[in-house]
Design an enzyme around this catalytic site. Structure first.
Site, mmCIF file in Angstrom:
data_model
loop_
_atom_site.group_PDB
_atom_site.id
_atom_site.type_symbol
_atom_site.label_atom_id
_atom_site.label_comp_id
_atom_site.label_asym_id
_atom_site.label_seq_id
_atom_site.Cartn_x
_atom_site.Cartn_y
_atom_site.Cartn_z
ATOM 1 N N ASN A 155 0.803 -1.233 0.000
ATOM 2 C CA ASN A 155 0.000 0.000 0.000
ATOM 3 C C ASN A 155 0.836 1.285 0.000
ATOM 4 O O ASN A 155 0.433 2.269 -0.606
ATOM 5 C CB ASN A 155 -1.028 -0.015 1.130
ATOM 6 C CG ASN A 155 -0.413 -0.069 2.495
ATOM 7 O OD1 ASN A 155 0.628 -0.701 2.687
ATOM 8 N ND2 ASN A 155 -1.022 0.593 3.446
ATOM 9 N N GLY A 179 2.460 -5.775 7.230
ATOM 10 C CA GLY A 179 1.399 -6.409 6.440
ATOM 11 C C GLY A 179 0.204 -6.731 7.309
ATOM 12 O O GLY A 179 -0.018 -6.102 8.346
ATOM 13 N N SER A 180 -0.540 -7.736 6.889
ATOM 14 C CA SER A 180 -1.802 -8.053 7.565
ATOM 15 C C SER A 180 -1.566 -8.881 8.837
ATOM 16 O O SER A 180 -0.567 -9.610 8.929
ATOM 17 C CB SER A 180 -2.688 -8.849 6.609
ATOM 18 O OG SER A 180 -2.014 -10.044 6.250
ATOM 19 N N GLU A 240 4.432 -4.965 12.036
ATOM 20 C CA GLU A 240 3.639 -3.743 11.815
ATOM 21 C C GLU A 240 2.379 -4.164 11.070
ATOM 22 O O GLU A 240 2.400 -4.383 9.869
ATOM 23 C CB GLU A 240 4.455 -2.737 10.982
ATOM 24 C CG GLU A 240 5.638 -2.146 11.709
ATOM 25 C CD GLU A 240 5.229 -1.051 12.698
ATOM 26 O OE1 GLU A 240 4.165 -0.434 12.529
ATOM 27 O OE2 GLU A 240 5.994 -0.815 13.655
ATOM 28 N N CYS A 292 -2.964 1.903 6.370
ATOM 29 C CA CYS A 292 -3.187 1.108 7.584
ATOM 30 C C CYS A 292 -3.742 1.935 8.739
ATOM 31 O O CYS A 292 -4.431 1.414 9.601
ATOM 32 C CB CYS A 292 -1.884 0.439 8.002
ATOM 33 S SG CYS A 292 -0.549 1.619 8.217
ATOM 34 N N GLU A 337 -10.794 -5.092 8.855
ATOM 35 C CA GLU A 337 -10.269 -3.828 8.336
ATOM 36 C C GLU A 337 -10.747 -3.655 6.883
ATOM 37 O O GLU A 337 -10.649 -4.583 6.084
ATOM 38 C CB GLU A 337 -8.743 -3.962 8.372
ATOM 39 C CG GLU A 337 -7.966 -2.820 7.877
ATOM 40 C CD GLU A 337 -6.457 -3.151 7.835
ATOM 41 O OE1 GLU A 337 -6.076 -4.336 7.928
ATOM 42 O OE2 GLU A 337 -5.675 -2.204 7.696
HETATM 43 P P1 NAD Z 1 -0.080 -9.023 3.336
HETATM 44 O O1 NAD Z 1 0.050 -9.490 4.733
HETATM 45 O O2 NAD Z 1 -1.008 -9.741 2.438
HETATM 46 O O3 NAD Z 1 1.340 -9.052 2.596
HETATM 47 C C1 NAD Z 1 2.491 -8.459 3.138
HETATM 48 C C2 NAD Z 1 3.729 -9.168 2.624
HETATM 49 O O4 NAD Z 1 3.689 -10.519 3.052
HETATM 50 C C3 NAD Z 1 3.873 -9.166 1.118
HETATM 51 O O5 NAD Z 1 5.217 -8.909 0.797
HETATM 52 C C4 NAD Z 1 3.488 -10.585 0.725
HETATM 53 O O6 NAD Z 1 4.156 -11.066 -0.410
HETATM 54 C C5 NAD Z 1 3.877 -11.390 1.944
HETATM 55 N N1 NAD Z 1 3.032 -12.585 2.122
HETATM 56 C C6 NAD Z 1 1.756 -12.753 1.727
HETATM 57 N N2 NAD Z 1 1.294 -13.971 2.104
HETATM 58 C C7 NAD Z 1 2.309 -14.579 2.759
HETATM 59 C C8 NAD Z 1 2.460 -15.846 3.386
HETATM 60 N N3 NAD Z 1 1.466 -16.728 3.426
HETATM 61 N N4 NAD Z 1 3.645 -16.133 3.965
HETATM 62 C C9 NAD Z 1 4.658 -15.241 3.949
HETATM 63 N N5 NAD Z 1 4.564 -14.026 3.359
HETATM 64 C C10 NAD Z 1 3.407 -13.693 2.761
HETATM 65 O O7 NAD Z 1 -0.434 -7.465 3.432
HETATM 66 P P2 NAD Z 1 -0.739 -6.449 2.267
HETATM 67 O O8 NAD Z 1 -2.040 -6.818 1.644
HETATM 68 O O9 NAD Z 1 0.444 -6.290 1.399
HETATM 69 O O10 NAD Z 1 -0.890 -5.088 3.095
HETATM 70 C C11 NAD Z 1 -2.077 -4.729 3.725
HETATM 71 C C12 NAD Z 1 -2.036 -5.004 5.217
HETATM 72 O O11 NAD Z 1 -0.875 -4.446 5.771
HETATM 73 C C13 NAD Z 1 -3.172 -4.349 5.958
HETATM 74 O O12 NAD Z 1 -3.626 -5.207 6.966
HETATM 75 C C14 NAD Z 1 -2.558 -3.101 6.556
HETATM 76 O O13 NAD Z 1 -3.219 -2.602 7.700
HETATM 77 C C15 NAD Z 1 -1.194 -3.594 6.872
HETATM 78 N N6 NAD Z 1 -0.253 -2.495 6.914
HETATM 79 C C16 NAD Z 1 0.293 -2.150 8.106
HETATM 80 C C17 NAD Z 1 1.174 -1.081 8.173
HETATM 81 C C18 NAD Z 1 1.802 -0.652 9.467
HETATM 82 O O14 NAD Z 1 2.742 0.155 9.396
HETATM 83 N N7 NAD Z 1 1.372 -1.128 10.621
HETATM 84 C C19 NAD Z 1 1.494 -0.379 7.018
HETATM 85 C C20 NAD Z 1 0.917 -0.775 5.826
HETATM 86 C C21 NAD Z 1 0.066 -1.848 5.778
#
Ligand code: NAD
Length: 459
Positions: A116, A189-190, A211, A245, A335
């Site tokens: 994002n 990430g999530s 995060e 996020c 979310e």
């Molecule tokens: P995501 O968790 O789907 O992916 C994040 C990363 O993890 C990507 O690089 C992806 O390739 C990798 N990934 C995906 N599935 C995986 C698995 N099974 N095993 C290992 N790695 C895997 O998140 P997203 O859709 O890229 O981002 C959105 C989420 O991130 C939202 O929940 C948002 O709130 C959160 N976010 C948090 C912050 C923060 O600073 N706290 C900032 C931005 C986004």
């Protein structure tokens, strides 16, 4: 197991163990070079972000490239002070002695980034990792491939691979990376994937920063400046197409000002993105079809107050307000992470807390109110990562504030000096004098019992 990944990490470990990252001047030079290359490629980075999800130049500069350049400037300026060994006062019981804290790099670290804010969230932790003297592997998100490629090109231009390397790919590549033994893992990430990362880290007792995200409440009470609140909510919610996020996830509004606020929110959306936001150069797209469909489905059966237009061929979802969704509906489960803003109302302030606490601890919380006591009560009595009174998102900007979640929204925090500290192990070292050795603490203890309390006070 991909042998090239294993080889890359082994090479990074060898580079680290040879002490190549120890010299602060080398770290500073690397950060300066990184800054120069980012400045040189800034237009390409903005173009990549536009190609990935039509992110406009202003937001790309504000929230991605210039944000990182400022972070680099701050780190370059302060690195000597952050890295310095600090003396602390000695415990009297150890007399004669001195005590200090030595910061050492963890070693070889893994940084996994989301899509994002794909440039900022890959680079921001990396700056701290390099400044603290680690080697690093960065895995950008596969959902923003153009930005991932630019990150790869920039890192390859600045660093040898055994210092910093980018590994591109999706879930499978991420899983392979997580099988390795790292000295630190920084994941953004999530919460769902955060749990997978945490489990992988546990195998080697690897420290982590997670995060993550959550369902961020935004409360507007009857004393709030309605027009200003609407302006600030619309900015924080629809920035980056709602894919932030810390964006407000849903509004909780005093019932007696709800209609006025809705009028003001509609006006502000039109002011920002015109009556045809699809044609606005400032409004981004949803990152891919899966997320588009997920968001479109959230609108099913909802009472749309404003917006609601979706165009699949363009992955466009208009800034949308929805009225009083059931707390059991899909839009109020997880979310939202898109340009949809549910508006819930309350008659009595006592109704606020039970709604917030239906969800896991959020990443952020917002309250708009002129009543200091009320705003403070909301901020003090709830648990969340960070928040703002009378605005949205802006607590993120202050480098002196820790940025991170709590509970389901994450573990650890960074920004500014904290990013350096996240990637540094703090060693505690005491140097004892040899010219005196008070015998009180040594066995046999016979006759010394009466001194034990006094001894403990000298710790
Ligand atoms: P995501 O968790 O789907 O992916 C994040 C990363 O993890 C990507 O690089 C992806 O390739 C990798 N990934 C995906 N599935 C995986 C698995 N099974 N095993 C290992 N790695 C895997 O998140 P997203 O859709 O890229 O981002 C959105 C989420 O991130 C939202 O929940 C948002 O709130 C959160 N976010 C948090 C912050 C923060 O600073 N706290 C900032 C931005 C986004």
């Amino acid at each position: 197991m991909d042998t090239s990944i294993t080889e890359l990490i082994n090479n990074q470990k060898t580079y680290f163990n040879a002490g190549k990252t120890r010299d602060i001047n080398n770290r500073k030079a690397a950060l300066k070079k990184l800054k120069a290359v980012i400045e040189k490629r800034e237009k390409n980075i903005c173009d990549a972000l536009f190609a990935d999800f039509k992110k406009c130049e202003f937001e790309s500069l504000l929230t991605e490239t210039q944000y990182i350049i400022t972070e680099l400037d701050n780190t370059i300026k302060k690195i000597n002070s952050w890295a310095r060994t600090r003396s602390v006062s000695a415990s009297l019981v150890n007399f004669p002695s001195s005590a200090k804290i030595i910061k050492e790099p963890y070693g070889t670290v893994l940084i996994i980034a989301p899509w994002n804010y794909p440039f900022q969230l890959a680079l921001s932790p990396l700056i701290g990792a390099i400044a603290a003297g680690n080697t690093a592997v960065v895995k950008p998100s596969e959902l923003t491939p153009n930005t991932a490629t630019i990150i790869d090109e920039i890192i390859s231009e600045v660093f040898p691979k055994n210092h910093v390397a980018v590994v591109q790919g999706g879930k499978e590549v991420s899983e392979q990376l997580l099988e390795q033994q790292w000295n630190y893992i920084f994941f953004t990430g999530s919460p769902k994937v955060g749990k997978i990362v945490y489990q992988a880290a546990a195998k080697h007792i690897t420290p982590v920063t997670l995060e993550l995200g959550g369902k961020n409440p935004c409360i507007v009470d009857e004393t709030a400046d309605i027009n200003q609140a609407a302006k600030r909510v619309v900015w924080g919610k629809f920035l980056n197409g709602g894919q932030t996020c810390i964006a407000p996830d849903y509004l909780l509004v005093a019932e007696n000002i709800k209609q006025k606020l809705i009028v003001a929110l509609k006006d502000e959306i039109v002011n920002a993105y015109t009556n045809t936001p699809k044609d606005s150069p400032d409004f981004p797209r949803i990152v891919n079809k899966d997320h588009f469909n997920r968001l479109k489905n959230l609108l099913n059966g909802q009472s749309v107050l404003f917006g609601g237009e979706t165009v699949e061929s363009e992955l466009f979802i208009a800034p949308t307000l929805i009225d009083e969704p059931s707390l059991k509906s899909e839009v109020m489960k997880d979310e939202i992470f898109g340009p949809i803003l549910p508006i819930l109302s309350y008659k009595n302030e006592n109704e606020i807390e039970p709604i917030i606490s239906r969800f896991e601890k959020p990443l952020s919380l917002y309250v708009f109110s002129k009543r200091k006591h009320f705003a403070n009560r909301i901020m003090n009595e709830n648990s969340y990562g960070g928040g703002t009174i009378n605005d949205t998102v802006v607590h993120f900007i202050n480098k002196k504030l820790p940025f991170g979640g709590v509970g389901n929204s994450g573990i650890g925090a960074y920004h500014g000096q904290l990013t350096f500290d996240v990637f540094s192990h703090k060693k505690a070292v005491v140097r004892r004098g040899t010219w005196l050795d008070v015998p009180l603490k040594y066995a046999p203890y016979a006759g010394k019992l009466k001194y034990v309390k006094m001894l403990s006070k000298l710790f």
